[in-house]
Design an enzyme around this catalytic site. Structure first.
Site, short mmCIF file in Angstrom:
data_model
loop_
_atom_site.label_atom_id
_atom_site.label_comp_id
_atom_site.label_asym_id
_atom_site.label_seq_id
_atom_site.Cartn_x
_atom_site.Cartn_y
_atom_site.Cartn_z
N SER A 140 35.98 -41.05 16.80
CA SER A 140 37.17 -41.74 16.27
C SER A 140 38.20 -41.84 17.39
O SER A 140 38.21 -41.00 18.30
CB SER A 140 37.75 -40.92 15.11
OG SER A 140 39.06 -41.37 14.79
N TYR A 153 40.61 -32.79 11.85
CA TYR A 153 39.56 -33.83 11.97
C TYR A 153 39.48 -34.31 13.42
O TYR A 153 38.39 -34.44 13.98
CB TYR A 153 39.93 -34.97 11.02
CG TYR A 153 39.16 -36.24 11.14
CD1 TYR A 153 37.92 -36.40 10.52
CD2 TYR A 153 39.69 -37.33 11.85
CE1 TYR A 153 37.23 -37.61 10.61
CE2 TYR A 153 39.01 -38.53 11.94
CZ TYR A 153 37.78 -38.68 11.32
OH TYR A 153 37.10 -39.86 11.41
N LYS A 157 36.45 -34.57 16.32
CA LYS A 157 36.04 -35.84 16.92
C LYS A 157 36.18 -35.81 18.45
O LYS A 157 35.41 -36.45 19.17
CB LYS A 157 36.86 -36.99 16.32
CG LYS A 157 36.55 -37.24 14.84
CD LYS A 157 35.11 -37.64 14.61
CE LYS A 157 34.82 -38.09 13.19
NZ LYS A 157 33.41 -38.47 12.99
N1 NAP Z 1 36.82 -45.61 8.28
C1 NAP Z 1 37.57 -45.35 9.34
O1 NAP Z 1 38.71 -45.81 9.47
C2 NAP Z 1 37.00 -44.50 10.46
C3 NAP Z 1 37.72 -44.44 11.67
C4 NAP Z 1 37.23 -43.68 12.71
C5 NAP Z 1 36.03 -43.01 12.56
N2 NAP Z 1 35.34 -43.07 11.37
C6 NAP Z 1 34.09 -42.35 11.28
O2 NAP Z 1 33.06 -43.23 10.85
C7 NAP Z 1 32.06 -42.47 10.17
C8 NAP Z 1 31.73 -43.12 8.85
O3 NAP Z 1 32.88 -43.17 8.05
P1 NAP Z 1 33.09 -44.26 6.90
O4 NAP Z 1 34.50 -44.69 7.01
O5 NAP Z 1 32.02 -45.27 6.91
O6 NAP Z 1 32.97 -43.31 5.60
P2 NAP Z 1 32.44 -43.60 4.10
O7 NAP Z 1 32.50 -45.05 3.78
O8 NAP Z 1 33.16 -42.64 3.25
O9 NAP Z 1 30.91 -43.17 4.18
C9 NAP Z 1 30.58 -41.84 4.48
C10 NAP Z 1 29.08 -41.67 4.36
O10 NAP Z 1 28.75 -40.32 4.71
C11 NAP Z 1 28.06 -39.69 3.62
N3 NAP Z 1 28.41 -38.27 3.65
C12 NAP Z 1 29.64 -37.71 3.52
N4 NAP Z 1 29.56 -36.37 3.63
C13 NAP Z 1 28.24 -36.09 3.83
C14 NAP Z 1 27.51 -34.88 4.01
N5 NAP Z 1 28.11 -33.68 4.01
N6 NAP Z 1 26.17 -34.95 4.18
C15 NAP Z 1 25.53 -36.16 4.19
N7 NAP Z 1 26.18 -37.33 4.04
C16 NAP Z 1 27.52 -37.30 3.85
C17 NAP Z 1 28.51 -40.47 2.37
O11 NAP Z 1 27.56 -40.45 1.31
P3 NAP Z 1 27.49 -39.28 0.18
O12 NAP Z 1 28.81 -39.22 -0.49
O13 NAP Z 1 26.35 -39.71 -0.71
O14 NAP Z 1 27.13 -38.01 0.90
C18 NAP Z 1 28.55 -41.88 2.95
O15 NAP Z 1 27.24 -42.42 3.05
C19 NAP Z 1 32.60 -41.04 10.07
O16 NAP Z 1 32.07 -40.28 11.13
C20 NAP Z 1 34.09 -41.22 10.26
O17 NAP Z 1 34.70 -40.06 10.79
C21 NAP Z 1 35.80 -43.81 10.32
#
Ligand code: NAP
Length: 251
Positions: A140, A153, A157
């Site tokens: 991130s 967090y 990261k």
């Molecule tokens: N969205 C943003 O603005 C943003 C910005 C910077 C970085 N990121 C990073 O991008 C990545 C994806 O984020 P996202 O925004 O796409 O999140 P999201 O839409 O909430 O999706 C998260 C995914 O991870 C799974 N998950 C969560 N906890 C888990 C666990 N303990 N074990 C296995 N699976 C798990 C969830 O499914 P289940 O609930 O079924 O487990 C879901 O498939 C993360 O690493 C996040 O830190 C996101």
């Protein structure tokens, strides 16, 4: 430039929705055989049916789940050439100095220990003997700056960025290890940061004048995993519409 992934096998953690789902879909569309994993089997199944991939549910932080999922990938897909460590959690918001140890440990377990553990499994069971693989860690922009509420967090990261460099040095030349560092992307995970018009204010500050979409991250992941990324390892690519250059995140 070769963006195809024909003949490759890929495992995407947190692949049931958001960024992980977009990455898995892009890999499938590029010719890879893909397995997604997340905690909820029903969500995995629905996504797998939608995008045309395999799935095996599991918690990324549990060693027995990790081993079962990697074994399922080896058995059903025939390998794990590409691992995307994408699942993450953020159970605490507030000053880092005040965090309780259980939530600190939880954040580390899912965001940092899990990527190491899944990399160990794929390396030992497949990538060591089958050169040409790739590991992509989803970090991130928070790992490159500070934030008054997201410090815990962000520490995980930032550590993931260093883990990326360390493993890139150790696993070369067999495996390339890189990270992506997104800014604010419109997913469930970050909803509290963009819902109710809050996202419009952030988008206004971003030089490219919009928030990220999961597909913005997926296209970079595919480019890194494919032959187009063949001379890149140990790097973190920032994907944030220019946000990091426009304002210090701590503000
Ligand atoms: N969205 C943003 O603005 C943003 C910005 C910077 C970085 N990121 C990073 O991008 C990545 C994806 O984020 P996202 O925004 O796409 O999140 P999201 O839409 O909430 O999706 C998260 C995914 O991870 C799974 N998950 C969560 N906890 C888990 C666990 N303990 N074990 C296995 N699976 C798990 C969830 O499914 P289940 O609930 O079924 O487990 C879901 O498939 C993360 O690493 C996040 O830190 C996101």
């Amino acid at each position: 430039m070769d963006l195809r992934l024909d003949g490759k096998t890929a495992l995407v953690t947190g692949g049931s929705r958001g960024i992980g789902k977009a990455i898995a879909k892009s890999f499938v569309d590029s010719g890879a055989r893909v397995m997604i994993t997340s905690r909820k089997a029903e969500s995995c199944e629905a996504t797998a049916n939608e995008i045309g991939c395999d799935y095996e549910a599991g918690h990324v932080g549990k060693p027995e789940d990790a081993e079962r999922v990697v074994d399922a990938c080896l058995e059903r897909l025939g390998g794990v050439d590409i691992l995307v460590n994408n699942a993450a959690t953020n159970p605490y918001a507030g000053p880092t100095i005040d965090v309780d140890v259980p939530r600190w440990n939880k954040t580390l377990e899912v965001n940092l220990t899990a990527p190491l553990m899944w990399s160990q499994l794929t390396w030992n069971k497949w990538q060591k003997q089958n050169p040409g693989g790739s590991i992509i860690n989803i970090s991130s922009v928070g790992g490159l700056s500070t934030n008054p509420a997201l410090g815990v967090y962000d520490v995980t990261k930032a550590a993931l960025i260093h883990l990326t460099k360390q493993l890139a040095a150790e696993l070369a030349p067999n495996v390339r290890v890189n990270a992506l560092a997104p800014g604010l992307v419109k997913t469930d995970f970050a909803k509290y940061l963009w819902e109710d018009g809050k996202g419009d204010e952030v988008a206004e500050i971003y030089p490219l004048k919009r928030l990220g979409e999961p597909e913005d991250i997926a296209s970079a992941a595919t480019w890194l995993a494919a032959d187009s990324g063949r001379w890149i390892t140990g790097q973190t690519i920032v994907l944030d519409g220019g946000g990091l250059i426009a304002f210090p995140r701590g503000q």
